[in-house]
Design an enzyme around this catalytic site. Structure first.
Site, PDB file in Angstrom:
ATOM      1  N   GLY A  52       4.250   2.979   0.743  1.00 37.09           N
ATOM      2  CA  GLY A  52       4.556   2.065   1.835  1.00 37.09           C
ATOM      3  C   GLY A  52       5.536   1.018   1.371  1.00 37.09           C
ATOM      4  N   ALA A  53       5.806   0.066   2.247  1.00 33.60           N
ATOM      5  CA  ALA A  53       6.788  -0.973   1.932  1.00 33.60           C
ATOM      6  C   ALA A  53       6.353  -1.806   0.735  1.00 33.60           C
ATOM      7  CB  ALA A  53       6.987  -1.860   3.152  1.00 33.60           C
ATOM      8  N   VAL A  57       0.778   4.522  -4.013  1.00 28.94           N
ATOM      9  CA  VAL A  57      -0.650   4.675  -4.308  1.00 28.94           C
ATOM     10  C   VAL A  57      -0.933   6.059  -4.880  1.00 28.94           C
ATOM     11  CG1 VAL A  57      -3.002   4.485  -3.401  1.00 28.94           C
ATOM     12  CG2 VAL A  57      -1.163   3.121  -2.380  1.00 28.94           C
ATOM     13  N   ASP A 169      -2.664  -8.366  10.613  1.00 29.32           N
ATOM     14  CA  ASP A 169      -1.853  -7.145  10.525  1.00 29.32           C
ATOM     15  C   ASP A 169      -2.709  -5.903  10.740  1.00 29.32           C
ATOM     16  OD1 ASP A 169       0.480  -5.690  10.250  1.00 29.32           O
ATOM     17  OD2 ASP A 169       0.448  -5.681   8.063  1.00 29.32           O
TER      18      ASP A 169
END
Length: 376
Positions: A52-53, A57, A169
């Site tokens: 992701g940004a 992972v 978020d």
């Protein structure tokens, strides 16, 4: 009630072997061109499970507990203050929050030398997938699934809000799941205290799940912003499509008012800014849609709850505690098994004048709490 779901990951089950470095104290991996360097207790093979940004992972095994865990690498974590603060905030929050529906932080891996502390490796409990992947998959979801997912989101949020924290978020990809449908909230990098009034310039939450008060730059927002996001997620689980996929701010507000109707004057009183109120009043007017017609697959109790979540005025929006008591969740609701946090979380460590180096020192100290420095 059969609630099992199948695991779904984007990056497959590629296993990557490692080599021992730093005198055998660390394993080093090359993960699709990304260097992964972790303590030797996290043994190979590891497999990439997400990117992701804010990080990459991988899954690995903790040789001490024999558990499979997830390791998130945040590369060049201290290159800018916004990202550094986000990393520190998430670590401190997850150490404070202990709840079945909040992801568990297990370790922070330090490099052998402090001067080499450039990347941050955070170890979490491993989950099988996330809600975004399940919604987008061919996995069948019934009303039992939806109830159970929604209940766990609200149960976790009740605890988070009781700690004086807003998540800010919430979206399907930040809701982790395992194969028996246990759900855990993750990614607290944008979290804030419920008592803050200053507008957050770094606020980059996904637009589709953003409450009207945030779209209108209201400086005084409350826990109601998270409830709006949950309403959007609730509808998305049911329809398998994003509820308000706005292309920009203006389009986002248009999609919202097309469904819930244009707000009247009384519903805009929460906006302190006269310009914001004027802007909304000048938008094209839409009548409220019939939710039963818009969501034909939802039963009446589900629609009743969704309507209470998707209210333009945050003051009139249902609270998490009220939502948990609604008929739609009556089969799962148990007040004695919906704990609150015993202590408010403090964001006092967030000094606007802190430098990247000072934030790095605070993250280093957090790592020491997991792995005390060897005595000399």
């Amino acid at each position: 009630m059969a609630k099992e779901i199948e695991s779904a990951t984007d990056l497959g089950d590629t296993n990557i072997k490692g080599v021992l470095v730093h005198g055998g104290r660390y394993f080093q991996y090359n993960v699709y061109g990304n260097l992964f360097e972790v303590s030797n207790k996290y043994v190979p093979p590891i497999r990439p499970i997400g990117r992701g940004a804010y990080g990459f992972v991988c899954a690995a095994v903790d040789s001490e507990t024999h558990e499979e865990i997830a390791i998130k690498k945040i590369g060049k974590a201290f290159d800018n203050k916004v990202d550094a603060k986000r990393t520190l905030r998430e670590i401190k929050l997850l150490r404070h929050l202990e709840h079945e529906n909040v992801v568990v932080i297990k370790d922070i891996i330090r490099p052998p030398k402090k001067e080499d502390f450039v990347d941050v490796y955070i170890v979490f409990e491993l989950m099988d997938t996330d809600l975004h992947q399940i919604i987008r998959s061919n996995q069948s979801l019934n009303d039992d699934h939806c109830q159970y997912f929604l209940y766990q989101i609200l149960r976790g949020l009740k605890y988070i809000h009781s700690a004086n924290v807003l998540h800010r978020d919430l979206k399907p990809s930040n809701l982790l799941l395992n194969s028996n449908c246990d759900l855990k909230i993750t990614d607290f990098g944008l979290a804030r205290t419920t008592s803050e009034t200053e507008y957050m310039t770094e606020y980059v939450v996904t637009r589709w799940y953003r409450a009207p008060e945030l779209l209108l730059n209201s400086s005084e927002y409350t826990s109601a912003i998270d409830v709006w996001s949950v309403g959007c997620i609730f509808a998305e689980i049911m329809t398998r499509e994003p509820l308000f996929p706005g292309k920009d701010y203006v389009h986002q507000l248009k999609l919202i008012t097309e469904l819930i109707g244009s707000p009247d004057g009384a519903s805009l009183e929460f906006l302190r800014s006269a310009n914001a109120r004027k802007y909304v009043k000048e938008l094209p007017k839409f009548p409220r849609q019939n939710f039963s017609a818009r969501f034909p697959s939802m039963n009446s109790t589900a629609i009743d709850l969704l309507e209470k979540m998707l209210v333009f005025d945050p003051v009139k929006r249902i609270t998490v505690e009220e939502a948990l008591c609604y008929p739609y969740l009556s089969a799962l609701h148990d007040l004695n098994d919906e704990p609150v946090c015993s202590n408010h979380f403090s964001f006092h460590f967030e000094d606007p004048s802190s430098t990247e180096e000072e934030i790095k020192e605070l993250v280093w100290l957090e790592s020491v709490k997991f792995n005390p420095l060897p005595s000399i």
